[in-house]
Design a protein around this motif. Structure first.
Motif, PDB file in Angstrom:
ATOM      1  N   ALA A 536       0.840  -1.192   0.000  1.00  0.00           N
ATOM      2  CA  ALA A 536       0.000   0.000   0.000  1.00  0.00           C
ATOM      3  C   ALA A 536       0.874   1.241   0.000  1.00  0.00           C
ATOM      4  CB  ALA A 536      -0.914  -0.006   1.225  1.00  0.00           C
ATOM      5  N   VAL A 537       0.543   2.192  -0.872  1.00  0.00           N
ATOM      6  CA  VAL A 537       1.240   3.473  -0.922  1.00  0.00           C
ATOM      7  C   VAL A 537       0.403   4.469  -0.136  1.00  0.00           C
ATOM      8  CG1 VAL A 537       2.181   5.275  -2.389  1.00  0.00           C
ATOM      9  CG2 VAL A 537       2.209   2.900  -3.164  1.00  0.00           C
ATOM     10  N   VAL A 538       0.956   4.959   0.986  1.00  0.00           N
ATOM     11  CA  VAL A 538       0.195   5.758   1.939  1.00  0.00           C
ATOM     12  C   VAL A 538       0.874   7.105   2.138  1.00  0.00           C
ATOM     13  CG1 VAL A 538      -0.650   5.885   4.320  1.00  0.00           C
ATOM     14  CG2 VAL A 538      -0.642   3.689   3.110  1.00  0.00           C
ATOM     15  N   GLU A 539       0.084   8.179   2.098  1.00  0.00           N
ATOM     16  CA  GLU A 539       0.607   9.513   2.398  1.00  0.00           C
ATOM     17  C   GLU A 539       0.826   9.613   3.902  1.00  0.00           C
ATOM     18  OE1 GLU A 539      -0.240  13.956   0.695  1.00  0.00           O
ATOM     19  OE2 GLU A 539      -1.956  12.726   1.231  1.00  0.00           O
ATOM     20  N   GLY A 540       2.095   9.775   4.289  1.00  0.00           N
ATOM     21  CA  GLY A 540       2.439   9.708   5.697  1.00  0.00           C
ATOM     22  C   GLY A 540       1.757  10.751   6.557  1.00  0.00           C
ATOM     23  N   ALA A 541       1.594  11.972   6.022  1.00  0.00           N
ATOM     24  CA  ALA A 541       1.045  13.059   6.833  1.00  0.00           C
ATOM     25  C   ALA A 541      -0.439  12.896   7.106  1.00  0.00           C
ATOM     26  CB  ALA A 541       1.300  14.392   6.127  1.00  0.00           C
ATOM     27  N   THR A 542      -1.169  12.252   6.218  1.00  0.00           N
ATOM     28  CA  THR A 542      -2.623  12.165   6.361  1.00  0.00           C
ATOM     29  C   THR A 542      -3.138  10.745   6.571  1.00  0.00           C
ATOM     30  OG1 THR A 542      -2.970  11.896   3.979  1.00  0.00           O
ATOM     31  CG2 THR A 542      -2.863  14.158   4.836  1.00  0.00           C
ATOM     32  N   GLY A 543      -2.307   9.746   6.261  1.00  0.00           N
ATOM     33  CA  GLY A 543      -2.769   8.368   6.327  1.00  0.00           C
ATOM     34  C   GLY A 543      -3.615   7.955   5.146  1.00  0.00           C
ATOM     35  N   ARG A 544      -3.730   8.838   4.145  1.00  0.00           N
ATOM     36  CA  ARG A 544      -4.558   8.538   2.974  1.00  0.00           C
ATOM     37  C   ARG A 544      -3.843   7.530   2.076  1.00  0.00           C
ATOM     38  NH1 ARG A 544      -5.321  11.480  -2.277  1.00  0.00           N
ATOM     39  NH2 ARG A 544      -3.524  12.706  -1.612  1.00  0.00           N
ATOM     40  N   MET A 545      -4.547   6.465   1.711  1.00  0.00           N
ATOM     41  CA  MET A 545      -3.969   5.467   0.810  1.00  0.00           C
ATOM     42  C   MET A 545      -4.139   5.940  -0.626  1.00  0.00           C
ATOM     43  SD  MET A 545      -4.617   1.369   0.602  1.00  0.00           S
ATOM     44  CE  MET A 545      -4.930   0.693  -1.009  1.00  0.00           C
ATOM     45  N   VAL A 582       3.837  -1.671   3.303  1.00  0.00           N
ATOM     46  CA  VAL A 582       3.477  -0.246   3.279  1.00  0.00           C
ATOM     47  C   VAL A 582       4.657   0.571   2.760  1.00  0.00           C
ATOM     48  CG1 VAL A 582       2.845   1.765   4.667  1.00  0.00           C
ATOM     49  CG2 VAL A 582       1.851  -0.462   5.190  1.00  0.00           C
ATOM     50  N   ALA A 583       4.356   1.538   1.894  1.00  0.00           N
ATOM     51  CA  ALA A 583       5.323   2.551   1.479  1.00  0.00           C
ATOM     52  C   ALA A 583       4.769   3.911   1.876  1.00  0.00           C
ATOM     53  CB  ALA A 583       5.566   2.504  -0.030  1.00  0.00           C
ATOM     54  N   LEU A 584       5.517   4.667   2.685  1.00  0.00           N
ATOM     55  CA  LEU A 584       5.081   5.981   3.136  1.00  0.00           C
ATOM     56  C   LEU A 584       5.648   7.047   2.206  1.00  0.00           C
ATOM     57  CD1 LEU A 584       5.534   5.626   7.000  1.00  0.00           C
ATOM     58  CD2 LEU A 584       3.435   5.371   5.650  1.00  0.00           C
ATOM     59  N   VAL A 585       4.787   7.959   1.751  1.00  0.00           N
ATOM     60  CA  VAL A 585       5.207   8.983   0.795  1.00  0.00           C
ATOM     61  C   VAL A 585       4.758  10.352   1.288  1.00  0.00           C
ATOM     62  CG1 VAL A 585       5.002   7.334  -1.104  1.00  0.00           C
ATOM     63  CG2 VAL A 585       3.095   8.866  -0.614  1.00  0.00           C
ATOM     64  N   ARG A 586       5.320  11.396   0.666  1.00  0.00           N
ATOM     65  CA  ARG A 586       4.901  12.778   0.928  1.00  0.00           C
ATOM     66  C   ARG A 586       4.839  13.528  -0.386  1.00  0.00           C
ATOM     67  NH1 ARG A 586       9.968  15.603   0.940  1.00  0.00           N
ATOM     68  NH2 ARG A 586      11.681  14.133   1.337  1.00  0.00           N
ATOM     69  N   ALA A 587       3.916  14.474  -0.474  1.00  0.00           N
ATOM     70  CA  ALA A 587       3.751  15.262  -1.681  1.00  0.00           C
ATOM     71  C   ALA A 587       5.005  16.079  -1.941  1.00  0.00           C
ATOM     72  CB  ALA A 587       2.534  16.166  -1.553  1.00  0.00           C
ATOM     73  N   ALA A 588       5.435  16.110  -3.194  1.00  0.00           N
ATOM     74  CA  ALA A 588       6.621  16.870  -3.592  1.00  0.00           C
ATOM     75  C   ALA A 588       6.566  17.084  -5.093  1.00  0.00           C
ATOM     76  CB  ALA A 588       7.910  16.139  -3.202  1.00  0.00           C
ATOM     77  N   ASP A 589       7.334  18.043  -5.571  1.00  0.00           N
ATOM     78  CA  ASP A 589       7.393  18.311  -7.005  1.00  0.00           C
ATOM     79  C   ASP A 589       8.852  18.482  -7.423  1.00  0.00           C
ATOM     80  OD1 ASP A 589       6.590  18.742  -9.583  1.00  0.00           O
ATOM     81  OD2 ASP A 589       6.153  20.874  -9.298  1.00  0.00           O
ATOM     82  N   PRO A 590       9.643  17.397  -7.340  1.00  0.00           N
ATOM     83  CA  PRO A 590      11.074  17.519  -7.653  1.00  0.00           C
ATOM     84  C   PRO A 590      11.291  17.716  -9.143  1.00  0.00           C
ATOM     85  CG  PRO A 590      10.477  15.229  -7.324  1.00  0.00           C
ATOM     86  CD  PRO A 590       9.248  16.037  -6.989  1.00  0.00           C
ATOM     87  N   ASP A 591      12.412  18.372  -9.480  1.00  0.00           N
ATOM     88  CA  ASP A 591      12.747  18.567 -10.888  1.00  0.00           C
ATOM     89  C   ASP A 591      13.719  17.486 -11.356  1.00  0.00           C
ATOM     90  OD1 ASP A 591      14.890  19.353  -9.405  1.00  0.00           O
ATOM     91  OD2 ASP A 591      15.199  21.272 -10.443  1.00  0.00           O
ATOM     92  N   TRP A 592      13.511  16.276 -10.856  1.00  0.00           N
ATOM     93  CA  TRP A 592      14.284  15.130 -11.302  1.00  0.00           C
ATOM     94  C   TRP A 592      13.388  13.895 -11.275  1.00  0.00           C
ATOM     95  CZ3 TRP A 592      15.059  17.053  -6.272  1.00  0.00           C
ATOM     96  CH2 TRP A 592      14.732  16.168  -5.233  1.00  0.00           C
ATOM     97  N   ARG A 593      13.860  12.846 -11.892  1.00  0.00           N
ATOM     98  CA  ARG A 593      13.203  11.546 -11.814  1.00  0.00           C
ATOM     99  C   ARG A 593      14.187  10.554 -11.225  1.00  0.00           C
ATOM    100  NH1 ARG A 593      15.054   8.352 -16.189  1.00  0.00           N
ATOM    101  NH2 ARG A 593      15.999   9.561 -17.894  1.00  0.00           N
ATOM    102  N   THR A 594      13.701   9.374 -10.865  1.00  0.00           N
ATOM    103  CA  THR A 594      14.568   8.359 -10.281  1.00  0.00           C
ATOM    104  C   THR A 594      14.506   7.065 -11.079  1.00  0.00           C
ATOM    105  OG1 THR A 594      12.762   7.761  -8.754  1.00  0.00           O
ATOM    106  CG2 THR A 594      14.461   9.269  -7.928  1.00  0.00           C
ATOM    107  N   ASP A 595      15.643   6.418 -11.206  1.00  0.00           N
ATOM    108  CA  ASP A 595      15.748   5.121 -11.868  1.00  0.00           C
ATOM    109  C   ASP A 595      16.454   4.154 -10.928  1.00  0.00           C
ATOM    110  OD1 ASP A 595      14.572   5.952 -14.231  1.00  0.00           O
ATOM    111  OD2 ASP A 595      16.461   6.615 -15.098  1.00  0.00           O
ATOM    112  N   ALA A 596      15.825   3.012 -10.665  1.00  0.00           N
ATOM    113  CA  ALA A 596      16.432   2.010  -9.794  1.00  0.00           C
ATOM    114  C   ALA A 596      17.542   1.270 -10.524  1.00  0.00           C
ATOM    115  CB  ALA A 596      15.376   1.036  -9.302  1.00  0.00           C
TER     116      ALA A 596
END
Length: 804
Positions: A536-545, A582-596
């Motif tokens: 589940a991808v969950v917004e850490g600050a609000t608990g919203r899935m 669970v994966a905890l996330v936060r809203a952001a608007d970075p000017d980059w992308r990520t590659d594993a």
């Protein structure tokens, strides 16, 4: 060609929009008058690679079947259906007589009438009869519900049954509904686990309708195949033996495929009796952008979405009602925005006549957009494949497909949205920077002159079979007759033995039992994934899935530091807990992308088939893939690596099936591939093969994986593996093994036909390479494939098949 039609005129407008308008003597060839791979008269330096006109087809009407009640016939006549087409009447006749049938005809051919007539006739004859309609999407079910409701027939009592249906409405549907519009997920999670509550509906069930059945493929299709067996078993328990009616886009061997899906013998109706408008089909390759370079200095083409946005604007300026199909929700928004920007500089009033359409909108928003497109208030819509399936929008002037949608069946489904009876339409396929797209625009016969693909599914996959058997046993104890007659016999017995040994099920003389009387296992089985645990991808600050990601892909897509996109919004992953899911996330608007970045190893567990062709050996079997995400890279929008960040994540093990070939090192050296060049050459050949397998099996490159090595411990030689990305396999590697020579020949042609010098995303680079697309040797890949194909052209010198 004579007097050009509207499709050709629209193509001239699109060409003019990019400064490539052809001369006055240029015309589009007519299908059948020239080779599908012919492209005479086109500017070799221009983006248009091929264009062909598909002539219109007249309809073949039929008489209303005599068993159709007068009030039903009159309702359809009032709705504009003066008489059925031949395929509608044939399929309805079979279903009415109790024969399981699949109708596989083109987009907008009226397949729905094939089930509506026998269902409504049965309802008239028996006031207690019921029917169940299943579709892969809620939007399609809602569209079909509206169509039935609009007929105004008494006592049909249609009702929705999906995840959005309020509990009070569900109760009404269970007690009073006769024609329920649902989906496999609802059937799996709500109806079958609580079948006793639905006994009244199930014991009177006359028909099960499975719409757009070609979407049930791979692991999802394997789950649905077993889910349907569970449904029919429960119906039999209540004394019902419903007739199954399936509808599909045109697919190869629809009868056998429908049989694998349902576990029954199914009769196919494939001759389309509906009229079809003429279409001009154009294959388009965006130009290279000399000012940009991609990963490892590879050339970059203009993005398919940007090209589609410009075309959408050009076509709207011509007054042409147009759909632009793009691959993602974000892409739909960006394409619509790009078209509006172009229009703002030319005719600002037209900007309000362009919109985006995608999943995630509210139902009333989608209905308003559909109505506006049908009545002409909207001229241009950029959409995901949400408008590919079933929603009643056809007769448009043009369709732009931004990136091959993965299968020929889907391409023709999308193309079928264009075309009016009175005038022809335009269809444009805009190639992405992708090996498949590049191959198709340079080899149009593979798209325009080839049959559609067959659907691949494997109900015997133990990783799918195990959770489905558990669900079945929890619904009703499994008997020997169930196992042998419905769930596959010995493979199912082997799985049941393991489930008993693990204490999941209990074995008694009467059969196999679920030991709990309270909980229901269906809630923990994901039929759209591997059946394994989701993260589940969950917004850490609000608990919203926000959503979920498959447990196997979470380390690569939801690792700490990853940029996660959801409905066009960006988030950064702060924490990934695989144990808790669970994966905890936060809203952001970075000017980059990520590659594993990851490491992988493939171990051969069991060889199921093998053949030797001189210096080349080809094998298919069970493999164990061990992978580990070890780092990720932050990249600027232009692909520049800003930072490489190490990660400490656990190894993941995947037991699946794969196809592989190994080559004698001396044969490679004789062809010019020495030991130092072999890793890059094999790696490039592997990438390109993964990109081209969807041409032969209905899958996406993200459904499959691969590995190459200059020395594999099992073969002792240079080896290339391509494997399914799902536990137990999904049938894709097995299909690749069956068509290996044609598959690798297409792979070689795609690499050779790419105009880049050293490799790019259109040929040998992969967007999901865990090694950052290094090393890669495009020229070496052609040499490797040349050696392999030359060997495959010779008869096999030795064959071995292991079973059990």
């Amino acid at each position: 060609m004579g007097d050009d039609g509207r499709g050709e005129r629209l193509l001239r407008r699109v060409l003019a929009g990019c400064g490539a308008e052809p001369g006055p003597d240029w015309s589009v060839s007519v299908a059948g008058e020239s080779s599908p791979d012919s492209a005479s008269g086109l500017d070799a330096d221009g983006p248009l690679r091929h264009a062909v006109r598909l002539p219109a087809r007249a309809g073949v009407p039929a008489q209303w079947p005599g068993w159709v009640p007068d009030q039903v016939r009159e309702a359809f006549v009032r709705d504009g259906v003066s008489s059925p087409w031949s395929h509608q009447a044939q399929a309805a006749e079979l279903a009415h007589s109790g024969v399981d049938v699949v109708v596989a005809t083109g987009t907008a051919s009226g397949k729905s009438l094939a089930y509506q007539l026998p269902v409504l006739a049965a309802f008239t004859a028996d006031p207690r009869a019921t029917a169940l309609y299943l579709s892969p999407t809620k939007a399609l079910a809602a569209d079909q519900l509206r169509a039935i409701t609009s007929l105004g027939l008494p006592d049909v009592r249609p009702a929705p049954l999906d995840g959005d249906t309020p509990m009070d409405d569900r109760d009404w549907a269970r007690r009073h509904g006769r024609l329920l519009f649902s989906n496999p997920d609802m059937l799996h999670r709500s109806l079958l686990p609580w079948h006793a509550r639905w006994a009244g509906f199930l014991r009177r069930l006359e028909f099960v309708v499975i719409d757009e059945c070609h979407t049930y493929r791979g692991v999802f299709g394997s789950h649905v195949a077993l889910l349907l067996r569970r449904l029919l078993r429960i119906c039999e328990r209540y004394g019902a033996h419903p007739t199954v009616v399936l509808a599909s886009a045109t697919v190869a061997d629809p009868g056998p495929f429908a049989g694998r899906l349902t576990g029954r013998e199914v009769t196919a109706v494939t001759v389309d009796g509906s009229p079809s408008a003429g279409r001009t089909v154009a294959l388009w390759e965006p130009p290279l952008l000399p000012e940009l370079t991609g990963e490892n200095g590879a050339p970059v083409r203009r993005a398919a979405g940007a090209e589609a946005a410009r075309m959408l604007a050009d076509l709207v300026l011509e007054g042409a009602r147009t759909l632009a199909f793009v691959r993602s929700r974000r892409g739909a928004e960006v394409t619509a925005l790009g078209a509006r920007r172009v229009l703002a500089d030319v005719d600002p009033d037209l900007t309000q006549r362009v919109a985006a359409y995608r999943g995630g909108y509210l139902p009333e928003e989608r209905r308003a957009l559909e109505a506006a497109l049908v009545d002409g208030r909207l001229l241009g819509v950029a959409t995901t494949n949400a408008l590919e399936l079933g929603v009643d929008i056809a007769g448009l002037d043009a369709v732009v497909v931004a990136g091959f949608p993965g299968t020929r069946a889907s391409f023709w489904q999308q193309a079928g949205r264009a075309g009016r009876a009175a005038d022809e339409a335009l269809v444009v396929l805009v190639a992405r920077d992708d090996p498949m797209d590049t191959y198709l625009v340079h080899h149009p016969g593979a798209l325009l002159g080839a049959p559609v693909e067959g659907c691949v599914l494997d109900p015997a996959n133990p990783y799918v079979l195990a959770p489905q058997l558990v669900c079945a046993a929890a619904e009703l104890p499994l008997t020997e007759l169930d196992v042998d007659g419905r769930f596959g016999g010995q493979p199912a017995r082997d799985v049941l033995d393991e489930l008993v040994a693990d204490g999941v099920l209990r074995r008694r003389p009467a059969g196999w039992f679920w030991p709990s009387t309270s909980d229901r296992p269906a809630a923990s089985v994901d039929i759209r994934g591997s059946g394994l645990r989701q993260v589940a991808v969950v917004e850490g600050a609000t608990g919203r899935m926000l959503g979920t990601v498959d447990g196997t892909s979470a380390p690569a897509t939801a690792h700490p530091g990853a940029v996660y996109l959801h409905r066009g919004e960006s988030y950064l992953v702060d924490e990934l807990d695989l144990d808790a899911g669970v994966a905890l996330v936060r809203a952001a608007d970075p000017d980059w992308r990520t590659d594993a970045r990851s490491t992988a190893d493939v171990e051969v567990a069991r060889v199921l088939a093998q053949r030797d062709h001189g210096p080349v050996s080809v094998s298919f079997g069970e493999v164990t893939v061990t992978s580990q995400v070890v780092a990720y890279q932050r990249r600027a929008p232009d692909g520049t690596v800003l930072e490489t960040v190490p990660l400490d994540l656990p190894e993941q093990t995947l037991r699946t099936r794969g196809v592989w070939y190994d080559v004698d090192q001396r044969a490679l050296e004789a062809a010019g591939v020495d030991h130092d060049l072999a890793p890059g050459a094999l790696h490039a050949a592997e990438h390109a093969a993964i990109g081209l397998l969807p041409l032969f099996a209905i899958c996406d490159r993200w459904d499959i994986g691969g590995m190459s090595t200059a020395l594999h411990p099992h073969t002792g030689r240079p080896t290339v593996f391509v494997h399914d990305g799902h536990p137990g396999g999904a049938g894709f590697a097995e299909r690749g093994h069956a068509v290996l020579e044609a598959w690798l020949a297409a792979t070689r042609d795609a690499i050779a036909g790419c105009e880049c010098r050293s490799g790019c995303p259109s040929c040998v680079q992969s967007p999901k390479c865990g090694n950052g697309n290094a090393p890669l040797d495009k020229a070496g890949a052609l040499l490797v494939l040349g050696v392999v194909l030359a060997a495959l052209a010779e008869p096999a010198t030795h064959r071995m098949r292991l079973v059990g």
